[in-house]
Design a protein around this motif. Sequence first.
Motif, PDB file in Angstrom:
ATOM      1  N   ASP A  22       9.255  -1.159 105.698  1.00 42.66           N
ATOM      2  CA  ASP A  22       7.817  -0.936 105.658  1.00 42.66           C
ATOM      3  C   ASP A  22       7.182  -1.822 106.734  1.00 42.66           C
ATOM      4  OD1 ASP A  22       8.082  -3.460 104.326  1.00 42.66           O
ATOM      5  OD2 ASP A  22       6.065  -3.169 103.520  1.00 42.66           O
ATOM      6  N   THR A  29      13.791   1.283 102.760  1.00 42.37           N
ATOM      7  CA  THR A  29      14.310   2.458 102.074  1.00 42.37           C
ATOM      8  C   THR A  29      15.570   2.936 102.780  1.00 42.37           C
ATOM      9  OG1 THR A  29      12.914   3.934 103.401  1.00 42.37           O
ATOM     10  CG2 THR A  29      12.030   3.188 101.286  1.00 42.37           C
ATOM     11  N   THR A  30      16.461   3.533 102.009  1.00 45.04           N
ATOM     12  CA  THR A  30      17.670   4.134 102.557  1.00 45.04           C
ATOM     13  C   THR A  30      17.824   5.532 101.981  1.00 45.04           C
ATOM     14  OG1 THR A  30      19.054   3.213 100.786  1.00 45.04           O
ATOM     15  CG2 THR A  30      18.840   1.922 102.821  1.00 45.04           C
ATOM     16  N   SER A  31      18.380   6.420 102.789  1.00 44.29           N
ATOM     17  CA  SER A  31      18.649   7.794 102.368  1.00 44.29           C
ATOM     18  C   SER A  31      20.140   8.047 102.528  1.00 44.29           C
ATOM     19  CB  SER A  31      17.836   8.782 103.212  1.00 44.29           C
ATOM     20  OG  SER A  31      18.238  10.115 102.951  1.00 44.29           O
ATOM     21  N   PHE A  36      17.889   8.617  97.456  1.00 41.53           N
ATOM     22  CA  PHE A  36      17.282   7.523  98.208  1.00 41.53           C
ATOM     23  C   PHE A  36      17.104   6.331  97.285  1.00 41.53           C
ATOM     24  CE2 PHE A  36      13.584   9.659  96.425  1.00 41.53           C
ATOM     25  CZ  PHE A  36      12.759   8.614  96.025  1.00 41.53           C
ATOM     26  N   VAL A  38      15.055   2.185  97.151  1.00 40.64           N
ATOM     27  CA  VAL A  38      14.083   1.241  97.694  1.00 40.64           C
ATOM     28  C   VAL A  38      14.572  -0.168  97.349  1.00 40.64           C
ATOM     29  CG1 VAL A  38      11.678   0.502  97.736  1.00 40.64           C
ATOM     30  CG2 VAL A  38      12.233   2.910  97.364  1.00 40.64           C
ATOM     31  N   LYS A  49      15.935   3.483  92.426  1.00 41.64           N
ATOM     32  CA  LYS A  49      16.895   4.404  93.005  1.00 41.64           C
ATOM     33  C   LYS A  49      16.697   5.774  92.390  1.00 41.64           C
ATOM     34  CE  LYS A  49      21.903   5.024  93.556  1.00 41.64           C
ATOM     35  NZ  LYS A  49      23.238   4.432  93.234  1.00 41.64           N
ATOM     36  N   VAL A  60      12.887   8.842 104.661  1.00 40.17           N
ATOM     37  CA  VAL A  60      12.159   8.384 103.472  1.00 40.17           C
ATOM     38  C   VAL A  60      11.233   7.277 103.942  1.00 40.17           C
ATOM     39  CG1 VAL A  60      12.310   7.404 101.163  1.00 40.17           C
ATOM     40  CG2 VAL A  60      14.103   8.965 101.970  1.00 40.17           C
ATOM     41  N   PRO A  62       8.114   4.766 103.187  1.00 41.28           N
ATOM     42  CA  PRO A  62       7.250   4.203 102.140  1.00 41.28           C
ATOM     43  C   PRO A  62       5.829   3.992 102.649  1.00 41.28           C
ATOM     44  CG  PRO A  62       8.608   2.474 103.094  1.00 41.28           C
ATOM     45  CD  PRO A  62       9.011   3.759 103.779  1.00 41.28           C
ATOM     46  N   LEU A  69       5.870   7.825  98.534  1.00 39.12           N
ATOM     47  CA  LEU A  69       6.810   7.932  99.645  1.00 39.12           C
ATOM     48  C   LEU A  69       6.692   9.314 100.254  1.00 39.12           C
ATOM     49  CD1 LEU A  69       8.654   6.424  97.081  1.00 39.12           C
ATOM     50  CD2 LEU A  69       9.899   5.796  99.124  1.00 39.12           C
ATOM     51  N   ASP A  90       6.782   7.872  93.124  1.00 41.80           N
ATOM     52  CA  ASP A  90       7.940   7.368  92.391  1.00 41.80           C
ATOM     53  C   ASP A  90       7.565   6.857  91.018  1.00 41.80           C
ATOM     54  OD1 ASP A  90      10.822   7.088  93.079  1.00 41.80           O
ATOM     55  OD2 ASP A  90      10.474   5.049  92.363  1.00 41.80           O
TER      56      ASP A  90
END
Length: 479
Positions: A22, A29-31, A36, A38, A49, A60, A62, A69, A90
């Motif tokens: 961010d 964040t990961t995809s 995904f 956070v 998650k 993804v 934020p 998101l 979320d």
Amino acid sequence: MNLARHSISSIAPVLIFDARFDPDCRIFTTSTQAGFAVYRTWPLQLLRKREITGGTLSAVVPLQTSSLLFLVGGGRSPRYPPNKVILWDDALAQEVAELEFREKVRGLACRRGWLAVALRRRVVVFQVGESVARYGEWDTCDNVRGLLAMATAAYSTVLAIPGRQMGHIQLVHLPPCSPPQSIGPPASAPPSRPPPAPTKHPVSIIAAHTTALSTLSVPPSGRLLATTSSRGTLIRIWDTNTGKLVRELRRGTDKAEIYGVAFRPDEREVCVWSDKGTVHVFALTAGTGASNRQSTFSPLTPFIPLPKYFDSEWSYAQYRIPAQSAHISLSAQPAKPPTADVVDEEKCVVGWIQIAPDDQDEAGRAPRVEYQLVALTYTGGWYRLALPSSSTSSSVPMTSSSSPSPASRAGTPTLRDPLSTSPPSVRTISMARPRSGSGSSFGVRSDKGKERERDKEEKPGRECVLREYRRFGRWDGWG
């Protein structure tokens, strides 16, 4: 009978489609193929998650630290059409809105209450509140990378996008960003006032490069702008109010693909990372206690007409991210199709964090803040790096997870624990690979030009210090 040679794989490589911080680098964040997640950047902690079935995500994004998101489908089996942006809440664990376009979405940038979407030849801006409203649209040149950058601090206005001509930057001034809403009792200090309006109209076009742009970056304040081109040798820092060139920094001499540039929160330093696998740190002001490297002939440039190369500023600190190969190949691997989900071993994203040293015993003094780097690799590495100046002036005790294991001290990475405390040894990876007479070789990639570039750039500089390392687990990620 199939007599073709096959590769022997110990483990399948971890596949991260997208990783990004961010604007304040508080979370990232990961995809992945499963969905995904956070995370809190430091101390590293899994915040939430979500497992998504039916496809994968390419981005993804934020909306700062809120529960909203922005999701974009991608990969070989996209969860959503690539021409849509999904607004995901979320807190509700569901989609709340979607934006559909006539072409593929190339990039996203957001700030509090605003969203900018980069398409092939235009950028569209939306206001995000109780409803989503279209604010404006600007034409750009061919923007295949989806480049755009947005200032996120309170009362900032800058949106940087490619201009209509190749290598140009267009600065769009949006309405001032609203300050964050305070939570809890009101503060005793009066709220900050917005800065005064500029005395003259800010510049709108910057002719940054003569070749195609590769990255655009702005700090949260939007006061500066960092640009790089497809050549990948220079990083140029611009003043967004005057459009003047502030600094020109040199990453190297060989062509490279620069993945990103990140400003330190106080805008005194920047870090740059590229496909060379090296993170470079440059000083922008004289008050950081570090100075960039320059050629020994640089003092003569005012008196002798030397080429501009001799007046270049090189990074004062670097860190080489090890290439983490998880298999041994018995033969040359066939070319992979362009639609295959393949991640470059050295591709990463880097952000700045602030850490308070533990040795602050002086009463009455303002607490010191140490700036460090966090690098996320697309093969599942999490690195916390201390700068050379900070590592020598203030000792930060290493956590238990940062102490090297006996296997790593011997130069052999361990694979039994997903949260391995030591990354693969650079010396082990970069040593000469033996080659047998039959032509089979070890599967670690060898790139002579890349190795020469690394050796030339890293020998005169100072290395960042690895403070902590985490390995992405197949089941729990970095949780």
